[in-house]
Design a protein around this motif. Structure first.
Motif: not given
Length: 528
Positions: A331-335, A386-388, A501-502, A504-510
């Motif tokens: 998650n840290a890498c992607e963000w 950007h925490p997971f 942000i997605a 339902d989560s803290m991830a990127l929407a896409k």
């Protein structure tokens, strides 16, 4: 004249004694609670009888946004929200967080019992999700002594290097697919499967459950397995109704139980045959050398020479290790790459550091990490911003106590907000801006841990992450190899990365996709 019976006389004599004992107990109870009772609960919304704030929670999904908005409206850094019969205490202040996990670490060293954690841990047989007690102490000792010790970390070095090489090989193959000497790479896929591959290699001495793809990417088995892992992660402490109203357990009103059971079944489908076969190999004498962590867990003995761990304990611990290892680094890498693609000057600085420290004639190794302060600052900033997960794994109060002059009753769930701590404007200048330099100004040698809880990467205290060294190595290697080996840019006809942000989560929407091009000589790439 009537006389008292012996029994009646004894009872009469014991009555004042009982009253005296009761009075003494009551006196000490009042004295021990006097300092607690005079303090109020943290501020929060007025609860309904029995159900508390559950109706409001159910109307406001995702729950973490509702909680943070509530705290913002109340202008408080600690709150108290009653959900069913449980008091939930969210915290966004580092000083208060340190009171919980440092000053009163012993009081808050347990975990709650929830439907999801019970399933994933096979009835709390492992470490991370288990309440305090003998089983937790046993498995914690196993982890610290036999799985995550410095000696074992060094022993597993070659397996980590092998998977770092495979990551570069996989991305290099994506670059060769385009006639323009570059390829579109799904960085979410690359990062998540790198983390899973490293962990599988250390646990099972294998990269793939199936054959994998010819280009080095995950096959169907790995995709199914990864989806199941992240689905279970999503549902751990996902504010399930029955966790706060235990009488509703089994009704599955949220649908969580069905989802977790199915995804846990998928995980077991891949783990169990390997574990069963390996146990039998050791039993039959067909296997004599320890090659991975599974071998170590199987061959541990108690004082009487019997197996220390049951099959179920081994299965539960392995699942926990997998769940714990795949989320934070990927998650840290992607963000971080998403933020850096929108700020190319940061990307350039990180690449320049790698060229200066490592050069272009070889790939970065773990021995280089101590000198890669800017690369680690980028990872550290991603953990902060950007925490997971929005909250840390809950801590449960083992006794009535006071924290920050508030009464915290026994049994309260304490949620340290990864989101609130990392973005607290009282702590961080321009908290919503990705600025790796802020960490360079704070420390001579950048590390990914944050012991003062201004953000949470690996937590701290008795329940702090035991795999800090492994997590730091995986995160830094993932960043460094991708930055060093490839030039990254926005996909064609795209002016910036959407940082939404997605829902339902803290991830990127896409999932993040970017254009990668090799930047080293072909001979440097593994498998050339």
């Amino acid at each position: 004249m009537e006389y008292l019976s012996a029994t009646s006389f004894t009872a009469l004599l014991s009555f004042p004694t009982s009253l005296l004992v009761l009075a003494i107990i009551l006196f000490y109870f009042i004295q021990s609670h006097r300092n607690v009772k005079k303090h109020p609960l943290p501020p929060g919304p007025k609860p309904w009888p029995i159900v508390g704030c559950l109706p409001t929670m159910l109307r406001n999904k995702p729950v973490y946004r509702w909680i943070h908005n509530l705290m913002k409206e109340m202008n408080t850094e600690i709150a108290c929200i009653r959900l069913g019969n449980v008091l939930v205490i969210p915290v966004i202040c580092p000083d208060i967080a340190c009171e919980f996990l440092k000053a009163q670490d012993n009081t808050f060293a347990s975990r709650p019992n929830t439907m999801t954690t019970d399933l994933i841990s096979r009835g709390y047989l492992a470490t991370i999700l288990s309440p305090s007690g003998d089983q937790w102490n046993k498995m914690k000792k196993v982890l610290m002594t036999h799985v995550l010790s410095p000696k074992k970390h060094q022993w597993l070095y070659s397996k980590r290097v092998e998977e770092a090489d495979h990551l570069v090989h996989y991305v290099y193959n994506q670059c060769k697919k385009s006639v323009h000497q570059g390829g579109i790479v799904n960085l979410r896929t690359a990062a998540r499967h790198y983390c899973a591959n490293v962990t599988r290699k250390m646990l099972f001495n294998k990269r793939f459950f199936g054959e994998g793809m010819k280009d080095g990417g995950p096959g169907f088995e790995e995709e199914e397995y990864m989806d199941a892992l992240f689905s279970c992660l999503k549902h751990i402490y996902a504010f399930c109704i029955s966790d706060f109203l235990p009488s509703l357990i089994g009704l599955d009103l949220d649908g969580h139980e069905k989802v977790v059971m199915e995804n846990h079944r998928i995980i077991n489908k891949y783990h169990d045959p390997i574990i069963h076969e390996r146990v039998q190999q050791w039993k039959d004498g067909a296997k004599k050398d320890t090659e991975d962590l599974l071998d170590i867990l199987i061959t541990l003995k108690d004082r009487n020479g019997n197996p220390l761990l049951s099959k179920d304990e081994i299965k539960a611990q392995i699942t926990e290790i997998m769940v714990a290892a795949v989320d934070n680094p990927s998650n840290a890498c992607e963000w971080a790459f998403a933020e850096m693609l929108n700020q190319p000057e940061i990307l350039e600085k990180a690449t320049e550091e790698l060229d200066r420290v490592v050069g272009k004639e070889r790939l970065v190794q773990e021995s280089d990490f101590a000198h890669l302060n800017y690369v680690k600052a980028c990872a550290r900033e991603a953990f902060r911003l950007h925490p997971f997960a929005p909250f840390n794994v809950p801590h449960v109060s083992a006794a009535d106590t006071t924290v920050a002059n508030y009464f915290i009753p026994k049994g309260s769930y304490v949620l340290l907000s990864r989101l609130g701590l990392g973005r607290n404007p009282k702590v961080w200048d321009e908290p919503l801006k990705f600025k790796p330099e802020r960490h360079l100004n704070e420390m001579e040698k950048v590390v990914l841990t944050e012991n003062n809880l201004r953000f949470i990467s690996f937590s701290t205290g008795k329940r702090g992450c035991k795999g800090v060294t492994l997590g730091t190595s995986m995160t830094t290697m993932l960043f460094a190899r991708l930055l060093q080996a490839f030039t990254w840019s926005l996909p064609p006809r795209q002016s910036s990365i959407d940082l939404t942000i997605a829902e339902d989560s803290m991830a990127l929407a896409k999932p993040l996709c970017a254009l990668a091009k090799p930047r080293l000589r072909p001979q440097v790439y593994p498998g050339y």
